[in-house]
Design a protein around this motif. Sequence first.
Motif, mmCIF file in Angstrom:
data_model
loop_
_atom_site.group_PDB
_atom_site.id
_atom_site.type_symbol
_atom_site.label_atom_id
_atom_site.label_comp_id
_atom_site.label_asym_id
_atom_site.label_seq_id
_atom_site.Cartn_x
_atom_site.Cartn_y
_atom_site.Cartn_z
ATOM 1 N N ARG A 200 0.809 -1.220 0.000
ATOM 2 C CA ARG A 200 0.000 0.000 0.000
ATOM 3 C C ARG A 200 0.844 1.273 0.000
ATOM 4 N NH1 ARG A 200 -3.220 -3.896 2.081
ATOM 5 N NH2 ARG A 200 -5.491 -3.594 1.942
ATOM 6 N N VAL A 201 1.961 1.279 0.707
ATOM 7 C CA VAL A 201 2.676 2.542 0.915
ATOM 8 C C VAL A 201 4.100 2.546 0.359
ATOM 9 C CG1 VAL A 201 1.289 2.989 2.960
ATOM 10 C CG2 VAL A 201 3.533 1.929 3.230
ATOM 11 N N CYS A 202 4.533 1.485 -0.313
ATOM 12 C CA CYS A 202 5.891 1.452 -0.837
ATOM 13 C C CYS A 202 6.084 2.559 -1.877
ATOM 14 C CB CYS A 202 6.197 0.092 -1.458
ATOM 15 S SG CYS A 202 7.950 -0.120 -1.852
ATOM 16 N N VAL A 203 7.300 3.079 -1.962
ATOM 17 C CA VAL A 203 7.591 4.151 -2.913
ATOM 18 C C VAL A 203 7.966 3.619 -4.301
ATOM 19 C CG1 VAL A 203 8.254 5.808 -1.150
ATOM 20 C CG2 VAL A 203 9.982 4.291 -2.099
ATOM 21 N N ARG A 204 7.924 2.310 -4.496
ATOM 22 C CA ARG A 204 7.976 1.692 -5.822
ATOM 23 C C ARG A 204 9.307 1.902 -6.563
ATOM 24 N NH1 ARG A 204 3.329 4.650 -5.606
ATOM 25 N NH2 ARG A 204 4.139 6.140 -7.102
ATOM 26 N N TYR A 205 10.417 1.681 -5.877
ATOM 27 C CA TYR A 205 11.701 1.709 -6.586
ATOM 28 C C TYR A 205 11.709 0.683 -7.718
ATOM 29 C CZ TYR A 205 13.514 4.379 -2.606
ATOM 30 O OH TYR A 205 13.726 5.326 -1.639
ATOM 31 N N CYS A 206 11.069 -0.454 -7.469
ATOM 32 C CA CYS A 206 11.028 -1.529 -8.462
ATOM 33 C C CYS A 206 10.353 -1.062 -9.750
ATOM 34 C CB CYS A 206 10.306 -2.749 -7.894
ATOM 35 S SG CYS A 206 8.684 -2.370 -7.191
ATOM 36 N N GLU A 207 9.288 -0.286 -9.620
ATOM 37 C CA GLU A 207 8.570 0.177 -10.806
ATOM 38 C C GLU A 207 9.383 1.206 -11.585
ATOM 39 O OE1 GLU A 207 4.471 1.227 -10.191
ATOM 40 O OE2 GLU A 207 4.195 -0.349 -8.688
ATOM 41 N N LYS A 208 10.186 1.979 -10.876
ATOM 42 C CA LYS A 208 11.052 2.943 -11.574
ATOM 43 C C LYS A 208 12.096 2.219 -12.418
ATOM 44 C CE LYS A 208 10.554 6.641 -8.125
ATOM 45 N NZ LYS A 208 9.582 5.980 -7.250
ATOM 46 N N ALA A 209 12.445 0.987 -12.032
ATOM 47 C CA ALA A 209 13.441 0.215 -12.781
ATOM 48 C C ALA A 209 12.807 -0.729 -13.800
ATOM 49 C CB ALA A 209 14.298 -0.600 -11.805
ATOM 50 N N PRO A 292 -1.843 7.587 7.738
ATOM 51 C CA PRO A 292 -3.300 7.584 7.988
ATOM 52 C C PRO A 292 -3.980 6.334 7.438
ATOM 53 C CG PRO A 292 -2.565 9.707 7.116
ATOM 54 C CD PRO A 292 -1.412 8.757 6.948
ATOM 55 N N VAL A 293 -5.129 6.040 8.028
ATOM 56 C CA VAL A 293 -5.826 4.802 7.666
ATOM 57 C C VAL A 293 -6.401 4.830 6.257
ATOM 58 C CG1 VAL A 293 -6.382 4.187 10.037
ATOM 59 C CG2 VAL A 293 -7.966 5.601 8.754
ATOM 60 N N TYR A 294 -6.570 6.013 5.649
ATOM 61 C CA TYR A 294 -7.061 6.022 4.272
ATOM 62 C C TYR A 294 -6.010 5.457 3.318
ATOM 63 C CZ TYR A 294 -4.381 10.364 3.734
ATOM 64 O OH TYR A 294 -3.375 11.296 3.705
ATOM 65 N N ARG A 295 -4.754 5.413 3.784
ATOM 66 C CA ARG A 295 -3.687 4.775 3.015
ATOM 67 C C ARG A 295 -3.409 3.364 3.508
ATOM 68 N NH1 ARG A 295 1.596 7.937 3.220
ATOM 69 N NH2 ARG A 295 2.195 6.375 1.667
ATOM 70 N N GLN A 428 2.886 10.778 -6.508
ATOM 71 C CA GLN A 428 1.476 10.405 -6.551
ATOM 72 C C GLN A 428 0.722 10.981 -5.360
ATOM 73 O OE1 GLN A 428 -0.039 8.856 -9.171
ATOM 74 N NE2 GLN A 428 -1.912 9.424 -8.058
ATOM 75 N N GLU A 429 1.414 11.130 -4.218
ATOM 76 C CA GLU A 429 0.778 11.747 -3.055
ATOM 77 C C GLU A 429 0.442 13.208 -3.333
ATOM 78 O OE1 GLU A 429 -0.052 10.481 0.211
ATOM 79 O OE2 GLU A 429 -0.001 8.740 -1.104
ATOM 80 N N ILE A 430 1.315 13.905 -4.031
ATOM 81 C CA ILE A 430 1.036 15.297 -4.407
ATOM 82 C C ILE A 430 -0.150 15.359 -5.350
ATOM 83 C CG2 ILE A 430 1.979 17.329 -5.585
ATOM 84 C CD1 ILE A 430 4.745 16.505 -4.621
ATOM 85 N N VAL A 431 -0.175 14.457 -6.324
ATOM 86 C CA VAL A 431 -1.297 14.410 -7.265
ATOM 87 C C VAL A 431 -2.610 14.179 -6.524
ATOM 88 C CG1 VAL A 431 -2.317 13.093 -9.171
ATOM 89 C CG2 VAL A 431 0.126 13.651 -9.203
ATOM 90 N N GLU A 621 -10.459 3.798 3.181
ATOM 91 C CA GLU A 621 -9.313 3.531 2.314
ATOM 92 C C GLU A 621 -9.627 3.994 0.901
ATOM 93 O OE1 GLU A 621 -5.998 0.049 1.482
ATOM 94 O OE2 GLU A 621 -7.975 -0.548 2.205
ATOM 95 N N VAL A 622 -8.676 4.735 0.304
ATOM 96 C CA VAL A 622 -8.899 5.345 -1.009
ATOM 97 C C VAL A 622 -8.692 4.338 -2.131
ATOM 98 C CG1 VAL A 622 -8.014 7.057 -2.645
ATOM 99 C CG2 VAL A 622 -8.373 7.677 -0.244
ATOM 100 N N GLU A 623 -7.548 3.655 -2.115
ATOM 101 C CA GLU A 623 -7.268 2.673 -3.160
ATOM 102 C C GLU A 623 -7.906 1.346 -2.772
ATOM 103 O OE1 GLU A 623 -3.048 2.573 -3.747
ATOM 104 O OE2 GLU A 623 -3.037 4.492 -4.795
#
Length: 659
Positions: A200-209, A292-295, A428-431, A621-623
């Motif tokens: 849910r909260v990982c910053v996704r280094y894997c996806e950047k690669a 927060p719990v929405y995340r 994505q948090e800013i978005v 939860e949003v997502e």
Amino acid sequence: MPQLLYGVWDNIVYDNRRTDRNSAPDLPLALFDQFDAGNPMEIFLGNRGFLVFSEEASLVQALWKHHERLADESCGKCTPCRSGSHLIAQQLAKACRGEQVNWGELRDLAEQMHDTALCGVGRTGTTPLLSALTFFPDELRPALELRKQGFYSVTTSPCIEACPSHVNVPRYIDYLQDGHNDLAAGVILKHYPLAGSCGRVCVRYCEKACRRAKVDEAVDIKNLKRFAADKTIVPGILKPELSPINKNKRVAVIGAGPVGVTCAYQLLEMGYPVDIYEAHDKAGGMVRYGIPVYRLPKNVLDQENELVKEMGGMFFFNQKLGRDFHVDDLFKRGYRAIFIATGCPKGGYLGMEGEDITLPGYENGIDFLEKVHDSLEDGTTPVMEGDVVIVGGGNVAMDCCRSAVRMTRGKVHLVYRRTEADAPADHQEIVDAKREGVEFHFLTGQDRLVVENGKITGLACVAMEQTEPDASGRRGVKPVAGSGFVIPCEHVIAAIGQMTEDDMLIPEDGIACDRKNIIFVDEYQATSRPGVFAGGDGTTGPRSKGPSVLIHGMAQGTLGAHAIASYLEEGKQPFLARERISQLIHQASLLGDAPVCGQEKKARVKLNELEPAERAHNFNEVELGMTQEQAWQEAKRCMRCYRILSVITKHPIPGTPAC
């Protein structure tokens, strides 16, 4: 620098066998010297070719061991790799024994795998063999004498190397594609218990690669991880494989956040009895109180921590280091090693002229988020009256502003002194914050609180502008003269930093710290006191790229566990071959950056989530996660960009079997 005898790398042939010159100016040969202390590398093989550094080393033996690994990794989905990998390994074993081998047939098998395999295992795993057959066939002879050598091989990919915990991403995606949600979750559980939280909260280094981005978009690795966890771990269906607690050396972990819990989890896997001391009344640390719990719904975290209990871990709550016990006390209780993971639990303030931190409506982000958590834990949705200004640009600031927008009917502003591109928060948090109605003020600095009759009425601000780049290329900022203005508000939340608590450690603990009470540790998380290790923000300070990022913290917990085990069993630092090969991969760019060919475009699955209007005045939860069908579709986008890297060393490698 090691002497390169011969080899092929990126289709360039090197042959120094009949010369004293070390002719390979374009290769970082110095990196291929010692694999571990006093143990030189003799042969290195990978997707880009092979390099031989020793006359005593047997190339055919190295190729045999490399192809044994390839055969083990073959998934069996394509015939050339399923059959060819085993046939090649068998023929190379015969060659090592001096038996007759049909090298032409072997080449045909290797070429067929290289040209038709469905993934990187077959397509790139045969590169060293094909290069040897083409340019150095005379070296494919049995060794005159088989020596006890070191051999280490790893199957990796760009996404695995980008992950600080080296989770085998393609493997768990493979299992999801085949409908084995439990096996997919099991791959993740080899590394840490917080699979659903990380999903849910990982910053996704894997996806950047992810190399899929060269075709269309990166695979949604994070949410596939969440799917696997939500289907198996969160509902309590998947249980950990219980390792017997067969060691009599007790370990104490201080801090039940992600770093401490992961360290305890890994030690329990190794058979050590572990007790976890936590200052709060529940486990989770900043993941519980700061996200927060929405995340991240807390039932997810609770179930993950339950795994540690089921493995035999004992939690002792409301036990704070420096208040209820000291380091010496734990050793007196019989613990043989201690791991400190207390983090940076205190929030900082803005430090403005005339600042009064007792002023109603003024608080730091950490305290604010903990209050939000406590209110929701009690079953009450928290409420704020009036407009709110949050100062900061990191993930804590995003959590504060997105929480505030759910709590007030007034405006929510975010002030950050640099540009949006400079903000350390997950983009994505800013978005999402913008979509939820937060008003951003970039290149804006705070000046002072505006107070009337003992109440906040606004935040005085000043416009900032970028300076010319410094020697490192980074731009600073400076105030724009005469640009002052006031943002009217009733609340100001400082979300600019975190600190350690200065009363946790005492001089008698014998643990060296800097002036900010950050614990000094070596590369294996050992402190200045024998038997005491530490990890997380308390060893680095909070930052956007480090243990304050969940996946980095869990990787430190794992490293600390291995270091503790080595200390308890051998009294010395560990040698971790996996970390050494990863170091080589990054320093020498061993995976390369080959173009992606022949892949059809497949749209990334659009994740289900609450619309912004549905998020107002609640913390749902949003997502919403993926459906089974969506997970199948997204898993099929993975290209299995595996690469097999193997090293032969002069002597056996610590912690690995000799060959």
